[in-house]
Design an enzyme around this catalytic site. Structure first.
Site, mmCIF file in Angstrom:
data_model
loop_
_atom_site.group_PDB
_atom_site.id
_atom_site.type_symbol
_atom_site.label_atom_id
_atom_site.label_comp_id
_atom_site.label_asym_id
_atom_site.label_seq_id
_atom_site.Cartn_x
_atom_site.Cartn_y
_atom_site.Cartn_z
ATOM 1 N N TYR A 192 0.855 -1.189 0.000
ATOM 2 C CA TYR A 192 0.000 0.000 0.000
ATOM 3 C C TYR A 192 0.891 1.239 0.000
ATOM 4 O O TYR A 192 2.024 1.203 0.516
ATOM 5 C CB TYR A 192 -0.920 -0.008 1.224
ATOM 6 C CG TYR A 192 -2.073 -0.967 1.046
ATOM 7 C CD1 TYR A 192 -3.311 -0.521 0.627
ATOM 8 C CD2 TYR A 192 -1.895 -2.330 1.234
ATOM 9 C CE1 TYR A 192 -4.359 -1.397 0.416
ATOM 10 C CE2 TYR A 192 -2.928 -3.224 1.028
ATOM 11 C CZ TYR A 192 -4.167 -2.746 0.621
ATOM 12 O OH TYR A 192 -5.185 -3.631 0.395
ATOM 13 N N TYR A 231 -0.859 -10.137 -1.463
ATOM 14 C CA TYR A 231 0.247 -9.546 -0.710
ATOM 15 C C TYR A 231 0.312 -10.122 0.702
ATOM 16 O O TYR A 231 -0.700 -10.585 1.234
ATOM 17 C CB TYR A 231 0.092 -8.021 -0.647
ATOM 18 C CG TYR A 231 -1.122 -7.525 0.120
ATOM 19 C CD1 TYR A 231 -1.085 -7.374 1.497
ATOM 20 C CD2 TYR A 231 -2.299 -7.198 -0.534
ATOM 21 C CE1 TYR A 231 -2.184 -6.916 2.206
ATOM 22 C CE2 TYR A 231 -3.399 -6.736 0.154
ATOM 23 C CZ TYR A 231 -3.344 -6.592 1.523
ATOM 24 O OH TYR A 231 -4.440 -6.150 2.218
ATOM 25 N N HIS A 247 -7.156 -7.882 -3.986
ATOM 26 C CA HIS A 247 -8.478 -7.264 -3.824
ATOM 27 C C HIS A 247 -8.374 -5.751 -3.927
ATOM 28 O O HIS A 247 -7.292 -5.178 -3.790
ATOM 29 C CB HIS A 247 -9.073 -7.636 -2.459
ATOM 30 C CG HIS A 247 -8.184 -7.252 -1.309
ATOM 31 N ND1 HIS A 247 -7.224 -8.103 -0.804
ATOM 32 C CD2 HIS A 247 -8.069 -6.106 -0.601
ATOM 33 C CE1 HIS A 247 -6.567 -7.496 0.179
ATOM 34 N NE2 HIS A 247 -7.059 -6.268 0.314
ATOM 35 N N HIS A 294 -10.245 -2.464 -1.997
ATOM 36 C CA HIS A 294 -11.126 -2.067 -0.891
ATOM 37 C C HIS A 294 -12.111 -0.994 -1.360
ATOM 38 O O HIS A 294 -11.726 -0.092 -2.114
ATOM 39 C CB HIS A 294 -10.317 -1.429 0.250
ATOM 40 C CG HIS A 294 -9.406 -2.364 0.965
ATOM 41 N ND1 HIS A 294 -9.705 -2.889 2.204
ATOM 42 C CD2 HIS A 294 -8.189 -2.846 0.639
ATOM 43 C CE1 HIS A 294 -8.701 -3.648 2.608
ATOM 44 N NE2 HIS A 294 -7.764 -3.646 1.676
HETATM 45 FE FE LIG Z 1 -6.071 -4.879 1.566
#
Ligand SMILES: [Fe+2]
Length: 304
Positions: A157, A193, A217, A219
């Protein structure tokens, strides 16, 4: 000076909360005491184990920052986050299924125009996401803010990278649905991940021989007035970790087939020079109330 047996001690601690003014707080505390005492009795917890637990929780707190939440991660890998989600969403009544918020909802979701590329500076296979927000009868909901965030094609992220402080968010934005309840954007294909393993929670996962992986995925947090906030993910069909998500967050309905496309234009009519992927998903909102979780950045600002 009272002297207690094991069970008298539990009763005494429960009684000590008897005058708590808030009845719900009183109930939660007394039940917590019951469960904790039962755990200690059942396991004959040793001093060394108790000290280890105190140290583990201390390190978990120390690992938290305004953009890293090790306690949410702990709750996630212990299945507590999904259990809280389950008891609060027992009857969806046709609304989209929910799943964990996760530790990477840090805020800084800037409103971007439909069609924007939220990962323009990142390498990776390109993806077009088209979506719609409706009520349970498929009536479009207009003007609804939708926060999206996902990992890059190396599994990180934006907030995990040192560049976050200087370059700001990537693969993270807010869109507002149009008159037909639609929103769409460009990004890259996220990949599966590992949860962060450089903290106490990751240490526990490694030492207990669990794997640390989450299936790929995106979010979504959809917060429409008059409807329950929807916190969910859309997972990529075919991911090898769908059956063993380290945070137990996968639900069948949330797995979407991502189409591989080679058309020269994307659904908004704009040209593209390379093959791309198409994610299509519709979110159905349940009438009701509730408040969406505050991003950690906002909490940090308030606390400061
Ligand atoms: Fe996530």
């Amino acid at each position: 000076m009272p002297q207690f047996t094991e069970t008298e001690l539990t009763a005494a601690v429960i009684r000590s909360f008897e005058d708590t003014p808030d009845p719900r707080a009183k109930f939660l505390l007394q039940e917590l005491v019951k469960s904790l005492h039962e755990y200690v009795r059942k396991t004959d917890l040793t001093f060394e184990e108790w000290e280890y637990a105190i140290d583990f929780l201390t390190r978990t707190g120390q690992k938290c920052t305004p953009i890293r939440q090790e306690f949410i991660l702990l709750s996630d890998v212990m299945g507590v986050s999904m259990l809280v989600d389950a008891v609060n969403h027992r009857d969806r009544g046709g609304a989209t299924e929910t799943t964990v918020l996760g530790p990477f909802y840090v805020g800084e979701h800037k409103v971007m125009p439909h069609g924007a590329d939220i990962s323009a500076t990142l390498p990776g296979e390109r993806m077009f996401v088209q979506s719609r927000v409706t009520d349970l009868k498929h009536k479009p909901l207009a003007g609804v803010p939708v926060d999206v965030w996902h990992a890059d094609d190396e599994g990180y992220y934006d907030s995990q990278k040192t560049s976050y402080a200087t370059q700001g968010p990537t693969s993270r934005a807010r869109f507002v649905t149009d008159a037909d309840g639609r929103f769409f954007f460009r990004t890259i294909l996220p990949c599966s991940y590992p949860i962060p393993t450089d903290g106490p929670v990751g240490e526990m996962i490694v030492q207990t021989r669990r794997h640390a992986m989450r299936p790929a995925h995106v979010h979504f947090l959809v917060d429409a007035p008059g409807y329950q906030p929807l916190i969910t993910h859309v997972f990529m069909a075919g991911d090898k970790y769908l059956d063993s998500d380290v945070v137990f967050g996968v639900k069948d309905e949330l797995v979407a087939s991502i189409q591989k496309r080679s058309d020269a234009v994307m659904p908004d009519g704009k040209p593209t020079a390379e093959p791309w992927h198409l994610m299509t998903y519709e979110f159905r909102m349940k009438p009701g109330e509730g408040s969406a979780p505050k991003p950690m950045m906002a909490n940090a600002t308030e606390a400061a």
